[in-house]
Design a protein around this motif. Sequence first.
Motif, PDB file in Angstrom:
ATOM      1  N   GLN A 272      17.404  27.618 -60.840  1.00 28.82           N
ATOM      2  CA  GLN A 272      18.646  28.056 -60.215  1.00 28.82           C
ATOM      3  C   GLN A 272      18.810  27.382 -58.852  1.00 28.82           C
ATOM      4  O   GLN A 272      17.994  27.568 -57.942  1.00 28.82           O
ATOM      5  CB  GLN A 272      18.658  29.579 -60.052  1.00 28.82           C
ATOM      6  CG  GLN A 272      19.921  30.109 -59.372  1.00 28.82           C
ATOM      7  CD  GLN A 272      19.860  31.591 -59.100  1.00 28.82           C
ATOM      8  OE1 GLN A 272      18.970  32.291 -59.586  1.00 28.82           O
ATOM      9  NE2 GLN A 272      20.792  32.101 -58.322  1.00 28.82           N
ATOM     10  N   PHE A 273      19.887  26.602 -58.709  1.00 24.28           N
ATOM     11  CA  PHE A 273      20.216  25.927 -57.454  1.00 24.28           C
ATOM     12  C   PHE A 273      21.440  26.622 -56.850  1.00 24.28           C
ATOM     13  O   PHE A 273      22.568  26.362 -57.262  1.00 24.28           O
ATOM     14  CB  PHE A 273      20.522  24.450 -57.696  1.00 24.28           C
ATOM     15  CG  PHE A 273      19.322  23.613 -58.043  1.00 24.28           C
ATOM     16  CD1 PHE A 273      18.709  22.825 -57.085  1.00 24.28           C
ATOM     17  CD2 PHE A 273      18.813  23.609 -59.336  1.00 24.28           C
ATOM     18  CE1 PHE A 273      17.602  22.046 -57.407  1.00 24.28           C
ATOM     19  CE2 PHE A 273      17.707  22.840 -59.662  1.00 24.28           C
ATOM     20  CZ  PHE A 273      17.093  22.056 -58.700  1.00 24.28           C
ATOM     21  N   PRO A 274      21.247  27.526 -55.890  1.00 25.20           N
ATOM     22  CA  PRO A 274      22.384  28.250 -55.303  1.00 25.20           C
ATOM     23  C   PRO A 274      23.239  27.346 -54.429  1.00 25.20           C
ATOM     24  O   PRO A 274      22.898  26.194 -54.137  1.00 25.20           O
ATOM     25  CB  PRO A 274      21.713  29.350 -54.464  1.00 25.20           C
ATOM     26  CG  PRO A 274      20.276  29.364 -54.895  1.00 25.20           C
ATOM     27  CD  PRO A 274      19.969  27.977 -55.348  1.00 25.20           C
TER      28      PRO A 274
ATOM     29  N   ALA B  28      23.647  25.294 -61.390  1.00 27.55           N
ATOM     30  CA  ALA B  28      23.900  24.734 -60.062  1.00 27.55           C
ATOM     31  C   ALA B  28      25.244  25.231 -59.560  1.00 27.55           C
ATOM     32  O   ALA B  28      26.288  24.931 -60.150  1.00 27.55           O
ATOM     33  CB  ALA B  28      23.886  23.206 -60.124  1.00 27.55           C
ATOM     34  N   HIS B  29      25.206  26.005 -58.490  1.00 32.73           N
ATOM     35  CA  HIS B  29      26.431  26.565 -57.920  1.00 32.73           C
ATOM     36  C   HIS B  29      26.842  25.786 -56.678  1.00 32.73           C
ATOM     37  O   HIS B  29      26.030  25.567 -55.774  1.00 32.73           O
ATOM     38  CB  HIS B  29      26.206  28.041 -57.565  1.00 32.73           C
ATOM     39  CG  HIS B  29      27.372  28.688 -56.904  1.00 32.73           C
ATOM     40  ND1 HIS B  29      27.267  29.433 -55.746  1.00 32.73           N
ATOM     41  CD2 HIS B  29      28.688  28.708 -57.237  1.00 32.73           C
ATOM     42  CE1 HIS B  29      28.460  29.882 -55.401  1.00 32.73           C
ATOM     43  NE2 HIS B  29      29.337  29.446 -56.282  1.00 32.73           N
ATOM     44  N   SER B  30      28.096  25.325 -56.651  1.00 29.48           N
ATOM     45  CA  SER B  30      28.688  24.717 -55.468  1.00 29.48           C
ATOM     46  C   SER B  30      27.842  23.533 -54.969  1.00 29.48           C
ATOM     47  O   SER B  30      27.530  22.625 -55.735  1.00 29.48           O
ATOM     48  CB  SER B  30      28.861  25.789 -54.385  1.00 29.48           C
ATOM     49  OG  SER B  30      29.682  25.333 -53.343  1.00 29.48           O
ATOM     50  N   MET B  31      27.444  23.548 -53.683  1.00 29.29           N
ATOM     51  CA  MET B  31      26.636  22.466 -53.128  1.00 29.29           C
ATOM     52  C   MET B  31      25.337  22.273 -53.899  1.00 29.29           C
ATOM     53  O   MET B  31      24.777  21.164 -53.942  1.00 29.29           O
ATOM     54  CB  MET B  31      26.334  22.751 -51.654  1.00 29.29           C
ATOM     55  CG  MET B  31      25.369  21.782 -50.978  1.00 29.29           C
ATOM     56  SD  MET B  31      25.969  20.091 -50.854  1.00 29.29           S
ATOM     57  CE  MET B  31      27.115  20.267 -49.487  1.00 29.29           C
TER      58      MET B  31
ATOM     59  N   ALA C 116      30.711  21.526 -56.880  1.00 28.92           N
ATOM     60  CA  ALA C 116      31.288  20.671 -55.840  1.00 28.92           C
ATOM     61  C   ALA C 116      30.502  19.378 -55.738  1.00 28.92           C
ATOM     62  O   ALA C 116      30.358  18.813 -54.655  1.00 28.92           O
ATOM     63  CB  ALA C 116      31.304  21.410 -54.505  1.00 28.92           C
ATOM     64  N   LEU C 117      29.967  18.911 -56.865  1.00 25.82           N
ATOM     65  CA  LEU C 117      29.150  17.702 -56.836  1.00 25.82           C
ATOM     66  C   LEU C 117      29.927  16.520 -56.264  1.00 25.82           C
ATOM     67  O   LEU C 117      29.380  15.689 -55.538  1.00 25.82           O
ATOM     68  CB  LEU C 117      28.656  17.400 -58.252  1.00 25.82           C
ATOM     69  CG  LEU C 117      27.497  16.403 -58.411  1.00 25.82           C
ATOM     70  CD1 LEU C 117      26.738  16.678 -59.709  1.00 25.82           C
ATOM     71  CD2 LEU C 117      27.968  14.964 -58.416  1.00 25.82           C
ATOM     72  N   LEU C 118      31.228  16.458 -56.557  1.00 21.76           N
ATOM     73  CA  LEU C 118      32.033  15.349 -56.057  1.00 21.76           C
ATOM     74  C   LEU C 118      32.244  15.416 -54.552  1.00 21.76           C
ATOM     75  O   LEU C 118      32.658  14.432 -53.948  1.00 21.76           O
ATOM     76  CB  LEU C 118      33.384  15.322 -56.781  1.00 21.76           C
ATOM     77  CG  LEU C 118      33.327  14.938 -58.263  1.00 21.76           C
ATOM     78  CD1 LEU C 118      34.695  15.101 -58.908  1.00 21.76           C
ATOM     79  CD2 LEU C 118      32.812  13.516 -58.449  1.00 21.76           C
TER      80      LEU C 118
END
Length: 389
Positions: free
Chosen positions: A8-10, A228-231, A264-266
């Motif tokens: 989990q990547f917050p 993966a959430h957001s950043m 928000a990877l981009l």
Amino acid sequence: MRRRTVLQFPGFEPLDAAAHHRRYGRAAEQSARVWDLGLTVGPLLPAGGQDAGTLAVAAFDVACRSANCATDSRIHIFDHDALVRHFNGRSLTARLLGGFRSGGRVVLQGGMTAYFRHAWRFGLFFVFPFLFTALALMLALLFAALPLLAGFSPWTLLASLPAALILFALLFPRLSARLHVLHLLADWQLAVAVAALDDATVRLWIEERVAAARQALQQESDEVVISAHSMGASLAAHVLGTLIEREPALLDGRRVVFVGLGGALLQCALLKSATRLRAHVGRIAAAPGVTWFEVQCLTDAIHFYRAPLVALCGHPGLAQPRLVFIRLRQMLEATRYRRIRLNFLRVHRQYVLAADRPAPFDFTLMTAGPLPAADFARFSQSRLPQLGC
């Protein structure tokens, strides 16, 4: 699924592993009521602890029980609270200068133009903290100039200007706290650092998490879920992409699901300096054993709604992640929805929180429930998850 491994990547939040564990526990209680499941969230196993071997990152176990099935999941928390503190734990002057310097780099690297081209609301999200801060500084300077406007001598600036700056330093953090302006400036500092990999603290964090992810992937399980959430999406792409680059056969024979939640990877990948990040995106998209989908919501302004992520990273010939759309109005009770819908940061967090009613997507159900995570790429409001095991 009987056994599951979750990485989990917050997102960019000032929460350490213990705080993420507590939040997950609260969401699990709500999800258990909504789906009529028995969900038991175990205690936090700290990084380096001996409760379940030496863990490179903190983790916890979740047991899911229903009438005919049992699923055990171990969730490894790849929080980046250390990076949040790295950029937030500075003086007000350093935070403002660092934020505006990073904003300038985003503009010079073509990021702002790309944001407005592919997700105009994200472009507004980018300019907001800088416009707010600039307006506050202009008001402070206007306060300093009041004696001049009233006809007093220019020498009065020797007193009024320091007074205005002191007033700004006292009031700005308090007035901007509700809108998280300083936190957002730090977010852009991290975004630029993740793109360029020119910050030693960020590089060390990624390298240590590559080792932690490799350790987690050694566990036997029916599937591996990388959420993966957001950043967190950019950090997860760096970690997983580096693993695939160094050990191309590492995922052979494994069922791996990569899920972007309000991704928000981009935010980082559209910057010119993000060459390695874009290369990692291509490696993940090309990996034969990886199922990649993105969960998106029109109400959420802090992501790239409907954008062809992999193609925009320079890989138009590779398969694009499947897009899964959710509607908060259908997930939440009316009063709760009205309470949060104008709070853009709260809406953006909903991906990792529990819903009030059965919906096509539920973070707890995907990471700890009996269904394969890849199934959530096919659910819709007309086809909800069915838990009959």
